[in-house]
Design an enzyme around this catalytic site. Structure first.
Site, mmCIF file in Angstrom:
data_model
loop_
_atom_site.group_PDB
_atom_site.id
_atom_site.type_symbol
_atom_site.label_atom_id
_atom_site.label_comp_id
_atom_site.label_asym_id
_atom_site.label_seq_id
_atom_site.Cartn_x
_atom_site.Cartn_y
_atom_site.Cartn_z
ATOM 1 C CE LYS D 98 2.873 34.123 -14.261
ATOM 2 N NZ LYS D 98 3.564 34.338 -13.003
ATOM 3 C CB ALA D 185 9.688 31.651 -11.179
ATOM 4 C CG ASN D 207 6.635 39.948 -6.584
ATOM 5 O OD1 ASN D 207 7.017 41.053 -6.207
ATOM 6 N ND2 ASN D 207 5.544 39.391 -6.105
ATOM 7 C CB THR D 208 10.945 37.070 -4.578
ATOM 8 O OG1 THR D 208 9.698 36.387 -4.719
ATOM 9 C CG2 THR D 208 11.402 36.943 -3.139
#
Lengths: 255, 255, 255, 255
Positions: D98, D185, D207-208
């Site tokens: 990535k 994102a 992720n977050t």
């Protein structure tokens, strides 16, 4: 010329403003002037309009040029609202009134059954009733059919500044009403007022959005323009939304 | 007074309008007048500003009182855009120009590399470049740092009327820019223009929203008010959004 | 394990589905199975649950494993609704019921006064009343306090697929209720159902979103996942929204 | 069965998760398991995958069953990214990578020119490049045409949890791409992921949203369901949005 007509009287401005929450009467008067409003709402229970020993709103806003619209802010029952407005009529001769019967201290949402009850009595007593209502189109229709002279659905909780939460309901109310519809409560900034007018509302009533802006007088001016902007846009008939320049794309209609 | 300053010149209006898509030059002129715009964009390749045998825009919009801003509508390469603007400067003496280098026929989104290339050359040749850009804050910053005199991010695809799609990006661009930021493309109705200004933009440019309204002249008037409304609201500092009247509720902060 | 409890009974699924608008009973059964629903609503007046000469829903959805929830679709008065549900109780022994008293043929919004009247009588007759209501938090509270076993506010007009119009109201209802709150009406696609659950609702009821999808059975599966997704997300406690990676920016809090 | 195919390999899950920001490797592993992800991204520069003296991610997530996707988090130039991925290939034999080349520390938006440059080199060196990109459809198309194996537009700034800001752009990218499109994102909660999939994306990377939920493992489970919900809803074909039950009303098409 595209005046607003309420109860047979004609107004040049479609913006109605409250008189609460300002620093003092001077700021109130300045903001009202900047807003161009010809009608101001006055919380009969809170604002001094009769004790000459205290500063009086009428010394700052001339009731001869500005229409005073007594309201029932703080009333939680039909009886309370009736008492308040009867008193106001005796004191000031006002029969054009804004009825609000609250049902909840947190949201200041209306109690619709008490509202309907009070509206009915007031109309029978010859009042011209502009009525604060939830955005439920069924109750709004009932208030319209009963003879209220303006239907004033909330856009969002009073003092929230969240903007119109449910444009579908506001639009439904506009379509079905035979008297003016004014969004009352929820406007936070200029674009919110423009959006209300673009939905076809006949006017907007606000207080906190102006009084609690950092510069209330300038915000009043913003709102004057916003209401005119939204009104003209509604009458002009906006362009259709396109998905992008090429309408043959499969995206058209999807998003 | 709160004038817009671009390249050292001062304008009373923060609304810039296009001159395409109108029925005829008369309607163009009427709409421009109603909009209050002091700058109009002109597609150099499409609008007759030089052949006296044909109707000329300059007969309807006096270049002495209205600033003509030649644009490169229809240009898909830097070279094409350069050629077009050099020609415009020779013909009309214009050096304040609007650069747009398109990269896609469907969306009319800009080709950012060609845009950067053309901007650099134009600036080196003494042009004052107002530049149409994507809403990518990185490219916008580069154009700002390079010496463009205005940054003009798209709010949505040209001619879509969808309103500002990504307010976060527009706001990021506003925060980082040292020259005026004007939303260019995407506005559909008055509230869209107000929202652009409330985000802190210095102005708005539009064409289709006015020209393709059912009543273009009235929509031009709506937009004039909308831009002023949004500007005043931005400067006034809006009230904070509350969840509802009682801030102690657990809803506060959740929605 | 995080079961839904209604009127003392426990259900593994938080999705309730309607049984109308399908091609045939086979498709209904397939969609219900794919949805994982353990409760289905049945329009007592429309669906054959008693004439053995016609195809019967009970042949496709076993009332022993699936809870039948008779509803009053098509009733416009309290009396009508009462008659319908008393009949249903006689016929099928059902006392867990879904009350809806409509007030408007266009929007299918509830008539709140008739709803309250009918709810009161039904409760006094021993019914366990799950009640379709507007999103007015005041009426929802009254229905809760009166003893309804589930509060079912509309997210948008029945059959509109518009998604939740007023999340503030739905959240207010969630906060104040002591019995389960299920969004009833308005869901159009999977994310709408997830959003309802993320607001803290205990469940979702839908019909059209599944039955009028191009592939109803697959959409039923989508909804099963969406309700679980939203429920888990609500319980997990989502990350705070940030403006962008650097919280020190002036944008933080503005947009 | 509706597998995701990237670079010729088939995956049962359409959710890719990051491995940063967790309390420890145990929580990472638990969350990954709950998410059902078969691919995890690993910040080569930050996560220990080679020093046996320290805790190693590979002890918690078995690289034989989970595909490791090395990423270039923290790289601000093409050269930096190239160095990082070449090293990763040497160390772990990974050629599915990535690529992200950041251009801004505040927003973590990509530097598109450096991204394009790095992608080109990587492809020429035999890497299979999944690429983080802005939502500009023109750059996304270029990356697609250049031979990237997956296009990964941002939905909102990394770590913002704001949800997809510009669905029009995401949809445009989906329509034009010949390789999988994954939103990378911006997802904050389950409904955001469902919305990405309903737009036709082939997958989502996050992720977050998981790592910074109060209960990361439960949120991972929420996201697993959300991605499946959105995928099924997209394939099922949602019902059309109606304005309200009666389509003959003038509201239809207006709001």
């Amino acid at each position: 010329t595209d005046p607003l007509q309420i109860a047979g009287k004609t107004y040049g401005s479609r913006l109605i403003v409250g008189t609460g929450k300002y620093r003092d009467f001077e700021q109130t008067a300045e903001a009202v002037a900047a807003s161009g409003a010809e009608i101001v709402t006055v919380a009969v229970r809170r604002v001094n309009v009769s004790d000459p020993g205290q500063p009086m709103l009428t010394d700052y806003l001339d009731p001869k040029s500005i229409t005073y619209l007594p309201n029932t802010a703080g009333c939680f029952t039909a009886d309370d609202a009736l008492r308040t407005l009867r008193l106001a009529r005796e004191a000031g001769g006002w029969d054009l009134v804004k009825l609000e019967v609250l049902g909840d201290k947190a949201t200041l949402y209306p109690d619709m059954r008490e509202t309907l009850k009070a509206a009915e009595v007031l109309i029978s007593e010859g009042f011209k009733v502009m009525v604060y209502t939830s955005d439920d189109p069924l109750f709004a229709r009932e208030l319209n059919d009963m003879g209220c002279v303006a239907i004033m659905p909330l856009g969002a909780p009073i003092g929230s500044g969240l903007g119109i939460q449910n444009p579908v309901n506001i639009r439904l109310i506009v379509e079905q009403s035979t008297v003016p519809v004014l969004v009352d409560a929820g406007v936070g900034t200029a674009s919110d007022a423009a959006i209300a007018m673009e939905l076809g509302c006949d006017g907007v009533l606000m207080n906190t959005a102006i009084a609690e802006a950092k510069d209330p007088v300038r915000m009043a001016r913003a709102m004057k323009h916003a209401v005119e902007a939204g009104r003209h846009a509604y009458l002009a008939g906006r362009m259709p939304k396109k998905r992008y320049a090429d309408p043959s794309s499969p995206l058209a209609g999807l998003i």
